[in-house]
Scaffold this active site. Structure first.
Site, mmCIF file in Angstrom:
data_model
loop_
_atom_site.group_PDB
_atom_site.id
_atom_site.type_symbol
_atom_site.label_atom_id
_atom_site.label_comp_id
_atom_site.label_asym_id
_atom_site.label_seq_id
_atom_site.Cartn_x
_atom_site.Cartn_y
_atom_site.Cartn_z
ATOM 1 N N ASN A 90 -18.882 -54.205 59.603
ATOM 2 C CA ASN A 90 -17.716 -54.950 59.091
ATOM 3 C C ASN A 90 -18.027 -55.688 57.789
ATOM 4 O O ASN A 90 -17.863 -56.891 57.684
ATOM 5 C CB ASN A 90 -17.164 -55.903 60.152
ATOM 6 C CG ASN A 90 -18.167 -56.952 60.585
ATOM 7 O OD1 ASN A 90 -19.375 -56.771 60.386
ATOM 8 N ND2 ASN A 90 -17.693 -58.037 61.153
ATOM 9 N N ASP A 308 -26.217 -60.582 67.687
ATOM 10 C CA ASP A 308 -24.912 -60.820 67.068
ATOM 11 C C ASP A 308 -25.016 -61.913 66.005
ATOM 12 O O ASP A 308 -24.124 -62.762 65.866
ATOM 13 C CB ASP A 308 -23.836 -61.157 68.102
ATOM 14 C CG ASP A 308 -22.418 -60.998 67.530
ATOM 15 O OD1 ASP A 308 -22.278 -60.560 66.375
ATOM 16 O OD2 ASP A 308 -21.454 -61.315 68.254
ATOM 17 N N HIS A 312 -22.197 -67.440 58.380
ATOM 18 C CA HIS A 312 -20.985 -67.889 57.697
ATOM 19 C C HIS A 312 -21.357 -69.041 56.774
ATOM 20 O O HIS A 312 -22.197 -69.863 57.129
ATOM 21 C CB HIS A 312 -19.937 -68.389 58.701
ATOM 22 C CG HIS A 312 -19.319 -67.291 59.503
ATOM 23 N ND1 HIS A 312 -18.468 -66.359 58.973
ATOM 24 C CD2 HIS A 312 -19.449 -66.972 60.816
ATOM 25 C CE1 HIS A 312 -18.084 -65.514 59.913
ATOM 26 N NE2 HIS A 312 -18.674 -65.854 61.042
#
Lengths: 433, 186, 305
Positions: A90, A308, A312
Site C-alpha cells: 500500500n 505490521d 506515521h
C-alpha cells in the site's frame, strides 16, 4: 569479507557454542573453535537465533518517505534482529506492477541492511475490482510470492476466489486483511465495553471472523494457500484452528502488539486517554483475546509473529482520536515484546521463538536462504540477543523515521546485540554496524 | 528541635457574649433613633447567626421588628485566588429589600477589613441603602483598609500571628470567643 | 474539584453535590436585577466550538459573562480550523492568548482529553462526539433536584438513541453517582452492545418503564439513523418509543418530563407533552446558565493549580 568467530552463544537458548562465520555462511559450530584471522565476538550470555523474518512491514517508499524509507525501515529492522522483511504493497503508487516491486526490491538491495521482499497488491490500486498483474510481479526480479491488499480487505468473494486460484501457478499466497467493510464503517476501536463508554464507533470481532471463515472455506474449495494477516480475536484463532484441523492450507500471523496490549489502554494509560498512539487496525482487543492469541501462537495455530510495522509522521498521531492514522511501529521492539508476552510467561522457549519469527514466516513467504537453522553450510543470517538486558523504550533512539510506538516509557526485556545478514554484520553491540 | 503547639484561651464566655450583644442592640436602637428603618444583614456563617440574635433583642427592647437577612460575600472577595474555590454561603434579603434602609452589617470578627470591603461591593449589587453601618462581636485590630465598626462587642488586642475563633450555640453547640496562640517549645 | 471537567465520571459525589449546591446559591443571583458578579474579573474563557451549537455556546457565554470573565468565541467555521489547522495548533494559539479555561465542543469523541494535553488552563467539555456532555448532565440533575427535592433512589428513565448520545452517557454516570436509579429504554439497535456493563437497568419496553418513573428523559433521535437501518421508519419509532399524551397519562402524577433539546416534536415527543406543566424543558435551559456558572466558578474561582 571478514570472518567472525562468535564465542559462547547459546543457539536457540541451548548450551554455549562457538559459531564461525566465513564467506557469508555458517562455517562451523562447536566448542572451543579457533578461527585464524576472524574477528571475535564475545557472546557470553547471549542467545543466537536465526535472523528474524517479518511477513508484514510497511516501508512507505515510494510515496510517504516522510514516514519511512526502505533504508530507514530496514535499519530499524536490522536493529530489531530481522534479516528479511516483506514490504507491504500500500505505497503510492501501489505496488501492483512489476515496476514498483522491482524498485522496492532494488532499494532494499542498495540499502543492504535487510533482505526486502516486496508484497504485491492483489487488486489493481488496492481498489478491490480487478486483479493486479500477479504473474508479472512473481516473474520480476523481486520474485514476489506474497500478495496482499493489506489495509484493505479483498471483500469481493469472487475476486478472492480467483486470486487464491491464480497464484497457485507460481506458488504464491494471498495474505488477507480480514475486515468486513460494512460492519466496520467509521470503526475506531474494538467494539466492546470500552468503546461503548468512550463513544467511539466499534470494530466488532465478527467483522474479522466472518471474512476469515469465508476465506478458509474458499481456500479449501479451490485448494490454495491462504495466509491471514494480523489475527486479533479469540474467535479468529478458533476458526483457524478448525480450518487447520481439516488439513487446509491456511497460515496466520499475529502482531506483537496484539500479544501484549488491550483496548482499555484507549481509556486509561500512562500516555493519556484517547491517545491515538493506540489506534491500530485491527484494533487492540480484550484481555481474553490476548490470552487466546498467545495460546494460538504457542500451539502453532498461529504460525508466526509479524510486526505490521506501520510508521506515521508525528502530525498523524497528534490529533483527536478519530482524525488520527491507524498503525504503530514495531520492528525495533518486536523480539522484546514477544519475549515479554511469550517467553517470560513460559508459553514459548527460544527454539519456538525461532520457529515463529524466522522458520515459519520464511517458509510462508518462500524466502530462500532465510529462516534456516544455525548449522554449518547455512547462510549466516543470525541474531544475537541478550535476554538479561532490560531497556526502557525511548523512541528518540529509533532508526525508524517515525516515533509512533505504543511502548514509550515501558521497560521491556532483552536487547538485540548483533545481527548478521549473509555473514556481514548489520548490527554490532546494539548499534548499526 | 523546637515544636510548635497551639495554646488557646477563652477571652469571652457565653454570658459575656450575651451581654455584648445586648449592649450592641441598645446602641443600634439609640443610634438609629428607634431602629424603625434598619435591616440587619449578617455575613455568613456566624455573622448571620449574630444578626438573628440582634434582631431578637431589638424586637424585645425597641418593640420594633427589624428585618434580618444574610449577605454572602464569597464571590466578591479579593483573595479568591489564594485558596481553592470555596463553597458559597447564602444571600437572603428581607422581602422588602434594602433600598433606602439603614443596613447594619453584622460579622463576628473585624480584622483586616477586607471582608467588609467585599460586603460593601456585594451590597452595591443588591440595592441602594440609605446608610451602611457595621456591627462586630470582636474587633481584633490590624486593619488594612480605612474601615471601622460602628458597634463593637469587645476590642481585643491581638498579635497578627494569633487566631480568633468565635463559637456560637446554634452552630457549634456553645458560645465562646477563643484566642489561639502558637507557642514554640524548646 | 479537578482542574478539568471532561467526563461526569471525574466527579465524586461530593464534587457533584458541591456544584449543585453552588448552583442553588447562584440561581438567586439570576433572580435579581444586577445579575453580574465580579468573581472572574481578568479571567479569560474561550468558547472553542468545532460544531454548531448556538444553545450551548450562548449558555456558556452568559455564564462566563455573569461572572465577569472575558469571553472569546472561537468558532471553527470561517477560522483557520476550516483551512486545515490541527486541534493542537489551535490549542497552542489559545495557550499563547492566555486562556484560563477552554470550553470545547467537538464532533470527535475524546477531543477534550487531547486538548487538555496542550493547554495549561481548565478544559470544560461542552459535548464531544458520541462520548459525553457533563454540564448537560449536571443541569439535568440540578433540574431534577429542584423538582424532586433529592435524587437519592429516584427512578430516572432515559429513552432514545443511547448509542449515539453523549447526554445519556453523562447522565448515567452522574445520576448513578448521585444515588438515582437509571433505566435506559431504546430499541436494541440504539444501545451499545455492552450496555449491560453500565451502572443502570436496560429495557426495550417504554410502556413497562413509564409507571415506575419519577423522571422520563427523552433523547433526540436523528432521522438519519433510519437510513442506517437502526429502525424502520420515523413513524414506527415514534409509535414504539415516542412520548405522547397517552403515555404521559401512564406516568405517576408527580413525574416530570425532560428533554435536552433540540426536540423533534412529533418524533420522540409530542408537542402537547413538550409544552405541558410537567415538562421541565424551558427550566432546563435557564438552569443551564446557572450550572455553568457554578462549574466555571469552581474551576476558575480559586487558586490556580
Amino acid at each position: 569479507m571478514t570472518d567472525y568467530l562468535i564465542k559462547g552463544a547459546r543457539i536457540l537458548g541451548g548450551e554455549p557454542r562457538d559459531i564461525l562465520i566465513r564467506d557469508g555462511l555458517v562455517a562451523e559450530v562447536g566448542g572451543g573453535l579457533g578461527g585464524a584471522g576472524a574477528a571475535v565476538i564475545d557472546a557470553d550470555g547471549l542467545i543466537a537465533l536465526p535472523g528474524l523474518v517479518d511477513l508484514h512491514t510497511h516501508l512507505r517508499e515510494p510515496g510517504r518517505e516522510d514516514a519511512e524509507t526502505v533504508e530507514s525501515g530496514t535499519r530499524a529492522a536490522a536493529l530489531g534482529g530481522f534479516t528479511a522483511v516483506h514490504a507491504m504493497a500500500n505505497t503510492s503508487p501501489v505496488a501492483d506492477t512489476a515496476g514498483v516491486v522491482e524498485q522496492v526490491w532494488r532499494l532494499g538491495q542498495e540499502a543492504g541492511y535487510c533482505e526486502v521482499r516486496p508484497v504485491g497488491a492483489v487488486t489493481a490500486g488496492l481498489a478491490g475490482r480487478q486483479l493486479a498483474e500477479l504473474g508479472a510481479m512473481a516473474d520480476s526480479a523481486a520474485g514476489v510470492r506474497v500478495f496482499s491488499d493489506d489495509g484493505m480487505c479483498v471483500s469481493d468473494a469472487v475476486l478472492m476466489r480467483r486470486a487464491l486460484e491464480y497464484v497457485k501457478a507460481f506458488d504464491g499466497v494471498i495474505a488477507q486483511h480480514a475486515q468486513e467493510s460494512r460492519l466496520t464503517e467509521g470503526a475506531q476501536m474494538n467494539e466492546g465495553a470500552v468503546s461503548g463508554r468512550l463513544g467511539l464507533t466499534g470494530w466488532p470481532a465478527v467483522a474479522e471472523e466472518a471474512i476469515i471463515s469465508r476465506d478458509c472455506l474458499l481456500a479449501a474449495h479451490v485448494g490454495s494457500r491462504l495466509h491471514v494477516c494480523h489475527v486479533s480475536t479469540a474467535g479468529s484463532v478458533e476458526i483457524i484452528r478448525w480450518a487447520k484441523s481439516k488439513g487446509w492450507n491456511v497460515t496466520a500471523e499475529v502482531t506483537p502488539h496484539h500479544l501484549l496490549l488491550t483496548d482499555d489502554l484507549v481509556e486509561r494509560s500512562p500516555l493519556g486517554s484517547y491517545n491515538p498512539i493506540y489506534k491500530v487496525n485491527p484494533p487492540l482487543r480484550t484481555r481474553e483475546d490476548v490470552e487466546a492469541l498467545r495460546a494460538g501462537l504457542a500451539d502453532g495455530t498461529i504460525d508466526c509473529v509479524a510486526t505490521d510495522h506501520a510508521p506515521h509522521p508525528v502530525e498523524s498521531k497528534e490529533t483527536e482520536w478519530s482524525a488520527a492514522a491507524m498503525g504503530m511501529i514495531g520492528l525495533e521492539t518486536a523480539l522484546s515484546v514477544v519475549h515479554a508476552a511469550m517467553v517470560e510467561t513460559g508459553l514459548l522457549d527460544w527454539a519456538a521463538v525461532a520457529d515463529r519469527m524466522s522458520y515459519r514466516p520464511a517458509r510462508i513467504g518462500r524466502v530462500a536462504g532465510q529462516g534456516r537453522p544455525v548449522e554449518p553450510g547455512e547462510a549466516a543470517n543470525l541474531t544475537l540477543y541478550d535476554p538479561a538486558a532490560r531497556t526502557e523504550v525511548d523512541p528518540r533512539g529509533f532508526a525508524s523515521k517515525s516515533r509512533n510506538t505504543p511502548y514509550e516509557g515501558l521497560t521491556l526485556p532483552g536487547r538485540v546485540v548483533a545481527t548478521f545478514l549473509r555473514g556481514r554484520p548489520t548490527v554490532l553491540e546494539g548499534k548499526l554496524a | 528541635m523546637s515544636e510548635a503547639r497551639n495554646v488557646s484561651r477563652a477571652v469571652l464566655e457565653g454570658p459575656d457574649i450575651q451581654r455584648a450583644l445586648t449592649r450592641i442592640a441598645h446602641e443600634i436602637i439609640e443610634r438609629t433613633k428607634g431602629a424603625g428603618n434598619i435591616v440587619l444583614l449578617g455575613i455568613p456563617t456566624r455573622g448571620a447567626t449574630l444578626a438573628a440574635r440582634l434582631g431578637e433583642r431589638i424586637a424585645q427592647f425597641g418593640e420594633v421588628k427589624a428585618p434580618v437577612g444574610s449577605l454572602d460575600i464569597t464571590m466578591y472577595r479579593d483573595d479568591l485566588r489564594l485558596r481553592p474555590a470555596r463553597p458559597l454561603g447564602r444571600t437572603e434579603l428581607p422581602p422588602d429589600g434594602i433600598d433606602d434602609r439603614v443596613v447594619v452589617l453584622v460579622d463576628d470578627v473585624l480584622f483586616s477589613g477586607r471582608t467588609v470591603r467585599a460586603a460593601l461591593d456585594a451590597l452595591n449589587d443588591v440595592g441602594r441603602p440609605k446608610a451602611v453601618q457595621l456591627a462586630t462581636l470582636v474587633d481584633r485590630g490590624h486593619r488594612e483598609l480605612p474601615i471601622r465598626a460602628d458597634y463593637v462587642g469587645k476590642n481585643l488586642p491581638t498579635a497578627k500571628s494569633e487566631q480568633v475563633k468565635v463559637y456560637l450555640e446554634e452552630i457549634d453547640g456553645r458560645d465562646a470567643v477563643v484566642l489561639i496562640k502558637r507557642e514554640e517549645d524548646q | 474539584m479537578r482542574r478539568h471537567l471532561i467526563s461526569a465520571a471525574d466527579l465524586s459525589r461530593d464534587d457533584a453535590t458541591l456544584i449543585l449546591d453552588t448552583a442553588d446559591e447562584l440561581a438567586r443571583v439570576s433572580d435579581r436585577s444586577i445579575k453580574k458578579l465580579p468573581t472572574l474579573r481578568g479571567r479569560t474563557v474561550v468558547n472553542l466550538f468545532f460544531e454548531d451549537s448556538t444553545r450551548t455556546r450562548i449558555s456558556f457565554e452568559a455564564a462566563a459573562k455573569r461572572l465577569s470573565a472575558d469571553v472569546i468565541n472561537f468558532s471553527a467555521k470561517g477560522s483557520s480550523v476550516s483551512k486545515g489547522e490541527s486541534l493542537k495548533d489551535t490549542a497552542l494559539t489559545l495557550q499563547a492568548m492566555g486562556a484560563d479555561a477552554v470550553v470545547i465542543r467537538h464532533s470527535a469523541s475524546g477531543a477534550p482529553h487531547r486538548l487538555a494535553n496542550w493547554v495549561d488552563g481548565s478544559v470544560v467539555n461542552a459535548g464531544d462526539g458520541t462520548h459525553e456532555h457533563p454540564t448537560q448532565a449536571l443541569l439535568d440533575a440540578f433540574t431534577m433536584r429542584r423538582r424532586l427535592g433529592t435524587l437519592e433512589d429516584r427512578r430516572v428513565t432515559i429513552v432514545g438513541d443511547v448509542l449515539h448520545s453523549r447526554v445519556a452517557r453523562s447522565n448515567v454516570l452522574l445520576l448513578n453517582t448521585l444515588g438515582a436509579q437509571v433505566t435506559l429504554v431504546a430499541p436494541p439497535t440504539l444501545l451499545p452492545v455492552t450496555v449491560e456493563s453500565w451502572p443502570c437497568e436496560v429495557s426495550y419496553d417504554l410502556d413497562a418503564a413509564l409507571p415506575k418513573s419519577d423522571v422520563v428523559m427523552m433523547l433526540r433521535v436523528q432521522s438519519e439513523r433510519m437510513n442506517a437501518a437502526y429502525f424502520p421508519s420515523a413513524r414506527e419509532y415514534s409509535r414504539r418509543y415516542g412520548l405522547d399524551r397517552d403515555r404521559l397519562a401512564r406516568m405517576p402524577e408527580d413525574a416530570i418530563v425532560m428533554h435536552p433539546g433540540p426536540m423533534n416534536r412529533g418524533m420522540e415527543i409530542a408537542a402537547e407533552v413538550a409544552d405541558c406543566a410537567r415538562s421541565t424543558i424551558v427550566e432546563q435551559v435557564a438552569n443551564g446558565v446557572t450550572i455553568r456558572m457554578a462549574v466555571l466558578y469552581l474551576l476558575l474561582g480559586g487558586e490556580t493549580q
